[in-house]
Design a protein around this motif. Structure first.
Motif, mmCIF file in Angstrom:
data_model
loop_
_atom_site.group_PDB
_atom_site.id
_atom_site.type_symbol
_atom_site.label_atom_id
_atom_site.label_comp_id
_atom_site.label_asym_id
_atom_site.label_seq_id
_atom_site.Cartn_x
_atom_site.Cartn_y
_atom_site.Cartn_z
ATOM 1 N N GLN B 166 0.839 -1.203 0.000
ATOM 2 C CA GLN B 166 0.000 0.000 0.000
ATOM 3 C C GLN B 166 0.872 1.252 0.000
ATOM 4 O O GLN B 166 0.598 2.213 -0.709
ATOM 5 N N GLU B 169 2.294 1.651 -3.415
ATOM 6 C CA GLU B 169 1.310 2.058 -4.425
ATOM 7 C C GLU B 169 0.828 3.487 -4.231
ATOM 8 O O GLU B 169 0.633 4.227 -5.193
ATOM 9 N N THR B 170 0.586 3.867 -2.966
ATOM 10 C CA THR B 170 -0.044 5.178 -2.721
ATOM 11 C C THR B 170 0.883 6.170 -2.023
ATOM 12 O O THR B 170 0.586 7.364 -1.996
ATOM 13 N N SER B 184 -6.890 -4.196 -5.566
ATOM 14 C CA SER B 184 -5.509 -3.976 -5.150
ATOM 15 C C SER B 184 -5.010 -5.132 -4.286
ATOM 16 O O SER B 184 -5.668 -5.526 -3.317
#
Lengths: 80, 575
Positions: B166, B169-170, B184
């Motif tokens: 996470q 990705e972010t 996801s």
């Protein structure tokens, strides 16, 4: 079961039926006594399912896993 | 409000450090005062309170006080206090410290605002709870604690993997909801890690395996924190995920079915945790404001009545020395008080009117009905039947009534245990009679009213007729000694074979390599010192020194000397 206990159960059941008559709900819930039937039938159904599972082999002796480790030596059936 | 923005978990963790420094006699009181201080702090903290700390390049929200988190934090602190009262007789710093550590972890989860702090608190909970299982100090608790630990390390590992993904990705560690059904991989890894702690079927077996083996007081704490902290995280990260409705509904029925077969009273209660957490998970899966309120309210109620049930079962265990249903019976004349407290918990979990289970469980059942989830609604009602059957009727009947099977010892109960049961009973009844005391704390506004004629009719009819069905067939339900195989059979049954291959086989290979290396080294050493002797001994079995066989041969040197002498004589004569 004593008489007062039976009377209490009868009173609670009657209150339940009365409550459904006052506020009948929708669908099958509107049928008087439908929850009573659901309770009794559901109880018997769950007991039958659990007993059925036990019979098909999930019930075992309390030391099942310990015996499993040396099953080759002890042999025998360890079903409960 | 400046100055009180302290994470409530720190109060309890500070206590863990302080505890060994206190005199032994003061520690039980500290185990009540510290949770009381944490509870006071939770009640004083305003929603929105926040504390951020820098951690390398990241900013961690070690305190992010939300409305949902507040509900969970209140009940976590409250049950830590009640558990402290129940444990007042305890003189074991290890267990006391572990309970504070564990409760602090749960409070940390409810009050944090980022994934890293969440993971840290998650692992602290694992450490504290494992200790409470191992504290029984017997072979079974050691093995069950190890299985518990392995499950939770797996869950923690999955959670960490998801958090790292996470983050990649972010770039954010914020605790933000994933959209329902998100594809996801990070979301699914985090979800899997969290549902292990929520005891979701089929990854639930750590719970009924370990809780019955924990100490009498430890089980009260265990019943409260791990699964409900997981429900909180599910409600924050995965509201409205349809898979949670399906799996939650399955959990409710699965738990009651297995509970019916169990023989250990704390195992019965453990399977009912799986079932009751199923209601909360289903509520999160429905995802409406009403359903989320229902999950939060039910977690609150469940922690109270389940702790009370474990207190009652623990009192039976403490008094008689056994929790096996096939050995219990006829305890009513001696343990009336415990029976009364237990029945408050039993009627609460069964959703009887005037008890706190009624005002919370019915919200989720109603939300399923209103949301058009007809099948889930039916299963949730059926699980209610099974709950009353096992916890409300079968367990108390075969423990306090029925015939006495054997003469069991009777030990007096500590006053703290009785006081904690009385207080918890009061809260169960109090919230049942005054539901708004709980509803006003819920994250969303509540228009739902539990006390309608239809809800009352539903509860009364189901409870009375479930009891009558049990009474009708009770003679066929005599408990027997034994266990029921669960999904953990899949890894426990092949364990000996796996051990032979992965442990014994590897050990044997290492042993062989070890022996070979030493033999080679010895041979090389011998070759360096005495090459001929070493070469001659090649292939011979090793034996002790034999002076006749091992004496250096004299023939060769004598022959050589003679040969040289003769050769020298011929050479001299030929001159």
């Amino acid at each position: 079961m004593r008489r007062w206990q039976k009377a209490a159960l009868g009173g609670l059941a009657a209150a339940g039926i009365l409550g459904q008559a006052v506020d009948p709900g929708h669908g099958w819930e509107a049928i008087p006594g439908s929850f009573a039937l659901f309770g009794a039938a559901g109880c018997l159904f769950l007991m039958a399912v659990a007993k059925g599972l036990a019979k098909i082999g999930i019930s075992r002796a309390p030391d099942y896993y310990r015996r499993l480790h040396d099953r080759k030596r002890t042999g025998g059936d360890d079903r409960h | 409000m400046i100055g009180i923005e302290i994470p409530p978990a720190w109060v309890l963790w500070g206590g863990v450090v302080l505890l060994p420094l206190l005199p032994r006699s003061l520690r039980p009181a500290a185990c009540c005062l510290l949770p009381a201080a944490a509870l006071a702090l939770v009640l004083a903290l305003p929603v929105g309170a926040s504390l951020r700390l820098a951690f390398g390049p990241y900013e961690l929200a070690v305190l992010e006080f939300t409305r949902l988190g507040r509900v969970f934090a209140i009940i976590f602190a409250l049950i830590a206090l009640l558990g402290g009262i129940y444990s007042l007789h305890l003189r074991e710093a290890g267990q006391q410290g572990a309970a504070l550590l564990y409760a602090g972890g749960a409070l940390g989860v409810a009050c944090c605002g980022d994934l890293f702090t969440l993971l840290f608190c998650w692992e602290v909970m694992t450490a504290g709870s494992t200790w409470l299982i191992w504290a029984s100090r017997d072979r079974e608790s050691r093995a069950a604690g190890m299985r518990y630990l392995l499950y939770h390390l797996l869950g923690g590992g999955l959670l960490l993997s998801g958090i790292l993904l996470q983050l990649r990705e972010t770039g954010s560690l914020a605790l933000a909801a994933f959209p329902p059904g998100a594809s996801s991989p990070a979301a699914w890894l985090i979800l899997t890690g969290v549902v292990i702690n929520a005891a979701m079927v089929p990854l639930h077996t750590w719970l009924p395996d370990s809780y019955p083996r924990a100490t009498v007081t430890g089980a009260v704490f265990l019943s409260a924190f791990t699964t409900k902290a997981a429900v909180y995280v599910l409600a924050v990260l995965f509201p409205g995920w349809p898979v949670l409705l399906v799996m939650g509904t399955l959990m409710t029925v699965y738990g009651v079915t297995y509970a019916f077969l169990a023989n250990d009273i704390r195992e019965i209660l453990s399977y009912h945790i799986v079932s009751q957490v199923g209601y909360m998970v289903a509520g999160v899966g429905i995802g409406t404001e009403l359903a989320l309120n229902g999950s939060a309210a039910h977690a609150y109620s469940h922690i109270l009545y389940k702790a009370l049930l474990f207190m009652g079962a623990g009192a039976v265990l403490q008094a008689t020395g056994t929790g096996k249903l096939h050995r219990l019976g006829g305890l009513y004349p001696e343990l009336r008080g415990v029976f009364a407290y237990y029945m408050v918990g039993a009627l609460s979990i069964s959703g009887a009117p005037l008890f706190n289970g009624f005002i919370s469980k019915s919200i989720i059942v109603y939300a399923a009905h209103e949301g058009g989830h007809g099948l889930a609604h039916l299963f949730l009602l059926l699980a209610g039947v099974g709950t009353f059957l096992s916890v409300g009727v079968k367990l108390p009947y075969f423990t306090w009534f029925h015939e006495k099977k054997e003469s069991l010892p009777r030990r007096p109960l500590p006053r703290g245990m009785k006081a904690a049961m009385a207080l918890t009973s009061l809260l169960c009844v109090g919230y049942g009679i005054f539901p708004d005391a709980l509803y006003q704390e819920l994250p969303f506004a509540m228009a739902y009213r539990p006390y309608t004629p239809l809800h009352l009719a539903e509860a009364l009819q189901i409870l009375v007729f479930t009891f009558l069905a049990f009474w009708w067939v009770r003679a066929k339900l005599i408990p027997h000694e034994g266990i029921s195989l669960d999904t953990d059979w899949c890894f426990r049954a092949p364990a000996p074979l796996v051990r032979r291959i992965a442990v014994d086989g590897v050990n044997a290979a290492f042993d062989a390599a070890d022996r070979f290396a030493f033999a080679l080294a010895r041979r090389i050493a011998e070759l360096s010192v005495h090459p001929l002797a070493a070469l001659r001994s090649l292939g011979r079995p090793e034996r002790a020194f034999d002076p006749h066989a091992d004496r250096p041969p004299l023939g060769l040197p004598i022959g050589l000397t003679l040969l040289v002498t003769v050769a020298a004589a011929f050479w001299l004569l030929s001159l």
